[in-house]
Design a protein around this motif. Structure first.
Motif, PDB file in Angstrom:
ATOM      1  N   HIS A  28      -5.659   4.103   6.374  1.00 42.91           N
ATOM      2  CA  HIS A  28      -5.900   3.376   7.502  1.00 42.91           C
ATOM      3  C   HIS A  28      -5.831   4.187   8.679  1.00 42.91           C
ATOM      4  CE1 HIS A  28      -5.919   0.299  10.599  1.00 42.91           C
ATOM      5  NE2 HIS A  28      -7.163  -0.104  10.187  1.00 42.91           N
ATOM      6  N   GLY A  32      -9.380   4.768   9.120  1.00 43.38           N
ATOM      7  CA  GLY A  32      -9.748   3.484   9.687  1.00 43.38           C
ATOM      8  C   GLY A  32     -10.275   2.519   8.641  1.00 43.38           C
ATOM      9  N   ILE A  33      -9.970   2.683   7.243  1.00 44.26           N
ATOM     10  CA  ILE A  33     -10.466   1.850   6.135  1.00 44.26           C
ATOM     11  C   ILE A  33      -9.314   1.201   5.644  1.00 44.26           C
ATOM     12  CG2 ILE A  33     -11.743   1.865   4.088  1.00 44.26           C
ATOM     13  CD1 ILE A  33     -13.493   4.261   5.267  1.00 44.26           C
ATOM     14  N   VAL A  34      -9.431   0.153   5.237  1.00 44.86           N
ATOM     15  CA  VAL A  34      -8.484  -0.434   4.182  1.00 44.86           C
ATOM     16  C   VAL A  34      -8.999  -0.077   2.936  1.00 44.86           C
ATOM     17  CG1 VAL A  34      -7.386  -2.535   3.190  1.00 44.86           C
ATOM     18  CG2 VAL A  34      -7.291  -2.210   5.528  1.00 44.86           C
ATOM     19  N   THR A 222      -1.829  -6.913  -3.716  1.00 46.98           N
ATOM     20  CA  THR A 222      -1.750  -8.027  -2.638  1.00 46.98           C
ATOM     21  C   THR A 222      -0.746  -8.137  -1.779  1.00 46.98           C
ATOM     22  OG1 THR A 222      -2.920  -9.300  -4.544  1.00 46.98           O
ATOM     23  CG2 THR A 222      -2.259 -10.583  -2.589  1.00 46.98           C
ATOM     24  N   LEU A 225      -1.005  -5.075   0.774  1.00 45.30           N
ATOM     25  CA  LEU A 225      -1.811  -5.405   1.903  1.00 45.30           C
ATOM     26  C   LEU A 225      -1.045  -6.421   2.960  1.00 45.30           C
ATOM     27  CD1 LEU A 225      -4.988  -6.352  -0.131  1.00 45.30           C
ATOM     28  CD2 LEU A 225      -4.936  -4.511   1.767  1.00 45.30           C
ATOM     29  N   ALA A 226      -0.381  -7.407   2.292  1.00 49.46           N
ATOM     30  CA  ALA A 226       0.290  -8.353   3.315  1.00 49.46           C
ATOM     31  C   ALA A 226       1.445  -7.597   3.969  1.00 49.46           C
ATOM     32  CB  ALA A 226       0.915  -9.538   2.567  1.00 49.46           C
ATOM     33  N   VAL A 229      -0.458  -5.355   6.801  1.00 52.86           N
ATOM     34  CA  VAL A 229      -0.813  -6.039   7.834  1.00 52.86           C
ATOM     35  C   VAL A 229       0.336  -6.678   8.696  1.00 52.86           C
ATOM     36  CG1 VAL A 229      -2.363  -8.097   8.331  1.00 52.86           C
ATOM     37  CG2 VAL A 229      -2.979  -6.548   6.666  1.00 52.86           C
ATOM     38  N   LEU A 270       3.187 -15.114   1.285  1.00 53.80           N
ATOM     39  CA  LEU A 270       1.787 -14.947   1.815  1.00 53.80           C
ATOM     40  C   LEU A 270       1.806 -15.980   2.791  1.00 53.80           C
ATOM     41  CD1 LEU A 270      -0.601 -14.198  -0.977  1.00 53.80           C
ATOM     42  CD2 LEU A 270       0.257 -12.666   0.634  1.00 53.80           C
ATOM     43  N   MET A 273       3.923 -14.856   5.738  1.00 48.51           N
ATOM     44  CA  MET A 273       3.069 -13.912   6.539  1.00 48.51           C
ATOM     45  C   MET A 273       1.955 -14.576   7.649  1.00 48.51           C
ATOM     46  SD  MET A 273      -0.111 -11.498   4.990  1.00 48.51           S
ATOM     47  CE  MET A 273      -0.805 -12.859   4.662  1.00 48.51           C
ATOM     48  N   VAL A 274       1.243 -15.668   6.855  1.00 44.40           N
ATOM     49  CA  VAL A 274       0.077 -16.227   7.715  1.00 44.40           C
ATOM     50  C   VAL A 274       0.956 -16.848   8.761  1.00 44.40           C
ATOM     51  CG1 VAL A 274      -1.340 -18.357   7.900  1.00 44.40           C
ATOM     52  CG2 VAL A 274      -1.227 -16.746   5.718  1.00 44.40           C
ATOM     53  N   LEU A 277       1.558 -14.067  11.408  1.00 47.81           N
ATOM     54  CA  LEU A 277       0.472 -13.521  11.939  1.00 47.81           C
ATOM     55  C   LEU A 277       0.028 -14.441  13.028  1.00 47.81           C
ATOM     56  CD1 LEU A 277      -1.691 -12.005   9.053  1.00 47.81           C
ATOM     57  CD2 LEU A 277      -0.279 -10.609  10.849  1.00 47.81           C
ATOM     58  N   LEU A 278       0.063 -15.690  12.911  1.00 43.83           N
ATOM     59  CA  LEU A 278      -0.526 -16.604  13.749  1.00 43.83           C
ATOM     60  C   LEU A 278       0.254 -16.458  15.217  1.00 43.83           C
ATOM     61  CD1 LEU A 278      -1.325 -19.508  11.501  1.00 43.83           C
ATOM     62  CD2 LEU A 278      -2.949 -18.011  12.617  1.00 43.83           C
ATOM     63  N   PRO A 281      -0.403 -11.759  16.236  1.00 46.04           N
ATOM     64  CA  PRO A 281      -1.615 -11.431  15.496  1.00 46.04           C
ATOM     65  C   PRO A 281      -1.752  -9.955  15.264  1.00 46.04           C
ATOM     66  CG  PRO A 281      -2.048 -12.838  17.162  1.00 46.04           C
ATOM     67  CD  PRO A 281      -0.970 -12.729  17.501  1.00 46.04           C
TER      68      PRO A 281
END
Lengths: 293, 339
Positions: A28, A32-34, A222, A225-226, A229, A270, A273-274, A277-278, A281
């Motif tokens: 990334h 700039g790519i996942v 998965t 990625l979590a 991010v 997960l 994580m949500v 992130l909220l 962000p």
């Protein structure tokens, strides 16, 4: 099983997630790519290591050779496939990595079949610890140690070598770097190559815990990625801490919260994580992006 | 400041009416082909086309969010599952299909809206991760809620039987039902795209700050796009159960979400035709590669995906449109010089 053991086991799985997440961050930062194919690329590297081991090469030699080979192939993938999609529609780039994921998965099944294979651990069996506290396996400690070595090596490369400086310049601003005469294309190849090499290590670390199978890295991806991010997609330290957090939370929730159990334990980190992130962000260690009109 | 809309510029002069007539003729021909197709083709072919239409609706929903509004979602398979389970669970309890349709799409819309309200502040990969959580949680949930979902075995139903007076076989009747359902939601989307909502979504995609300055309530429209997208996912799930009469947790896995995203990119963003072409790729290509070689099917599918993206990075529909326009222009020029 006591708490310390559970936490260390969590840290150990977290270290595997962290290693693959670092590969995602490398890709990334450079392009700039996942890369959704990162896990699958690690799987084929692990199969290569298994084949070498099966042919009589010692474990460490087999893993080392697979890592070097992955470095080269990763760089070639960037040069001949990904290069065409850099700076274009982001969805196209993502879908190309999905196409790569599917192709590599098909290739692995074609070459090695879908029968599970046993992968040798690079670390001796047994462990340290007293009888009452349970034992902490060398594999657990070795996995955590391997991650620390990767982090230190990458840190040294990026902070203390001219090559790392050039790489960081390209990541920060490819156009200005090109004007300064830096070989931007070759440095992007390096980013993908390093990512594939780090991913190969992640595959070889996780394979002894599971069985070697074409889908081995799907859930690891998965989590990775979590972690990436959550760590802000650019920060190595943030990524490692996030991955450890995910590994430990997953392990403790799966063991101590009866409602969660084996099938839902992937959901706990997960959902956490949500929530994080909220609240933040840009990720815990990410930088706020300034947007201009 | 006008917002970029991807419509081909209409040429003035004699070409316009000829083109409009050509377009009307094409539409009539398409409808005729669509109507006659199931009467002459095999049940397998009918099911394939029905499934293409089902996934086209789901991909269209994704396009509203990804293509029109510029957001990311890996959660479409979860909404697809909610719609499917809504109608299937309803049918098991003896509900009529329309009640299941309402239930499935309403729950999908409400869940989508509830996820979107906090998530609309996010963008890019953070939003992608949040939506990725949906299928990851939905699959074990569907396995656990056995009373409603039938657990890991899933639900078998018998709905939408062909009425006796039609003399149609089940596959033919379901083909027409799904086809008409898909046509309705496609027409709605086309109307939406041309109106105020479509322009607001465009503005958000192109530049959020600018959209705000133009008086577009960005958060509200993002939540709306997300909700619409999940409603379309729910409708597609309902149509899926109509087509195959079965739903299980394995249907709503993350892989389906990713395949839909791939279908969208293959077909081309912001194109109704693209949604159908992307769905066709998803349904037909694995069959083709499977018939070429069962062992290498997956590898060939992946390679096909890569080759299409390499040849047409913006998708098949824009590439087709470009080709058709070039031929038409050349013909017009030839006609003009011949006069």
């Amino acid at each position: 099983m006591n708490l310390l053991q559970q936490v260390l086991d969590g840290l150990s799985s977290g270290s595997v997630y962290a290693t693959l997440a670092l590969a995602l961050v490398l890709v990334h930062r450079s392009t700039g790519i996942v890369n959704f194919a990162q896990g699958q690329m690690a799987v084929i590297s692990t199969y290569v290591a298994w084949t070498l081991y099966d042919a009589g090469v010692p474990v460490w030699g087999a893993i080392g050779a697979a890592i070097v080979l992955s470095l080269v192939v990763g760089a070639l993938v960037e040069r001949f496939l990904i290069r065409r999609f850099e700076g274009g529609e982001p969805l196209a780039a993502i879908v190309v990595t999905v196409g790569l994921l599917i192709s590599v998965n098909g290739l692995v099944s074609l070459i090695w079949g879908t029968v599970l294979k046993q992968f040798p651990s690079a670390f001796p069996s047994g462990g340290v610890g007293s009888g009452s506290g349970g034992t902490i396996g060398y594999g657990t400690l070795g996995t955590i140690g391997a991650l620390l070595v990767v982090v230190l090596a990458l840190n040294w490369l990026f902070r203390h070598t001219r090559l790392g400086l050039a790489f960081r310049a390209v990541a920060a601003n490819p156009e200005s770097s090109a004007l300064l005469g830096l070989p931007v294309g070759r440095l992007l190849m390096l980013g993908w190559g390093l990512a594939a090499a780090v991913g190969a290590l992640a595959g070889c670390l996780v394979a002894p815990k599971l069985y070697l199978a074409p889908e081995m890295m799907d859930s690891v991806l998965t989590y990775a990625l979590a972690a990436a991010v959550l760590g802000g997609l650019n920060s190595a330290l943030g990524t490692v801490l996030a991955a450890w957090f995910i590994g430990v939370v997953e392990n403790l929730a799966g063991t101590y919260v009866s409602f969660v159990g084996g099938d839902m334990k992937i959901a706990v980190p997960l959902v956490l994580m949500v929530l994080i992130l909220l609240l933040k962000p840009e990720g815990v260690f990410g930088h706020k992006e300034v947007r201009r009109v | 400041m006008s917002v970029v809309v991807d419509e081909p510029a209409v040429t003035d002069g004699g070409g316009t009416s000829r083109r409009r007539r050509g377009r009307a003729l094409t539409a009539v021909a398409l409808v005729l082909v669509f109507a006659v197709f199931p009467l002459v083709m095999s049940p397998f072919a009918n099911l394939q086309v029905t499934l293409i239409l089902v996934y086209a609706v789901a991909i269209l929903g994704l396009d509203i969010l990804v293509g029109w509004t510029g957001q990311v979602s890996l959660g479409q398979s979860a909404f697809f599952g909610i719609g499917a389970y809504g109608v299937a669970a309803g049918a098991v309890h003896g509900w009529p299909v329309w009640a299941g349709l309402l239930l499935g799409t309403a729950v999908a819309g409400v869940v989508g809206c509830l996820v979107a309200i906090p998530a609309a502040r996010l963008r890019g990969y953070a939003l992608g991760m949040i939506t990725l959580t949906l299928p990851v949680v939905a699959v074990p949930l569907a396995k656990r809620m056995e009373v409603v979902t039938g657990g890991a075995q899933g639900l078998n139903v018998t709905i939408v039987q062909a009425p006796g007076w039609t003399g149609l076989a089940a596959d033919q009747w379901r083909y027409y039902v799904v086809g008409i359902g898909a046509a309705i939601v496609f027409a709605l989307a086309a109307a939406l795209r041309r109106g105020r909502f479509g322009r607001a979504f465009d503005a958000i995609r192109v530049n959020e700050a600018l959209a705000t300055a133009q008086g577009v309530h960005v958060t509200r429209y993002k939540v709306l796009a997300f909700t619409l997208s999940s409603v379309y996912g729910g409708v597609a799930g309902v149509l899926y159960v109509v087509a195959v009469q079965f739903i299980s947790p394995e249907t709503l896995v993350l892989t389906l979400s990713i395949s839909m995203l791939a279908g969208l990119a293959i077909g081309g963003l912001r194109s109704l035709l693209g949604c159908v072409l992307g769905a066709a790729f998803y349904v037909v290509v694995p069959n083709l590669t499977g018939s070429v070689s069962a062992g290498q099917s997956y590898l060939l599918y992946g390679v096909c995906l890569l080759v299409v993206m390499l040849l047409m990075p913006r998708g098949v529909a824009p590439a087709l449109g470009h080709a058709v326009r070039r031929v038409a222009n050349r013909r017009e020029r030839a006609a003009a010089s011949g006069e």
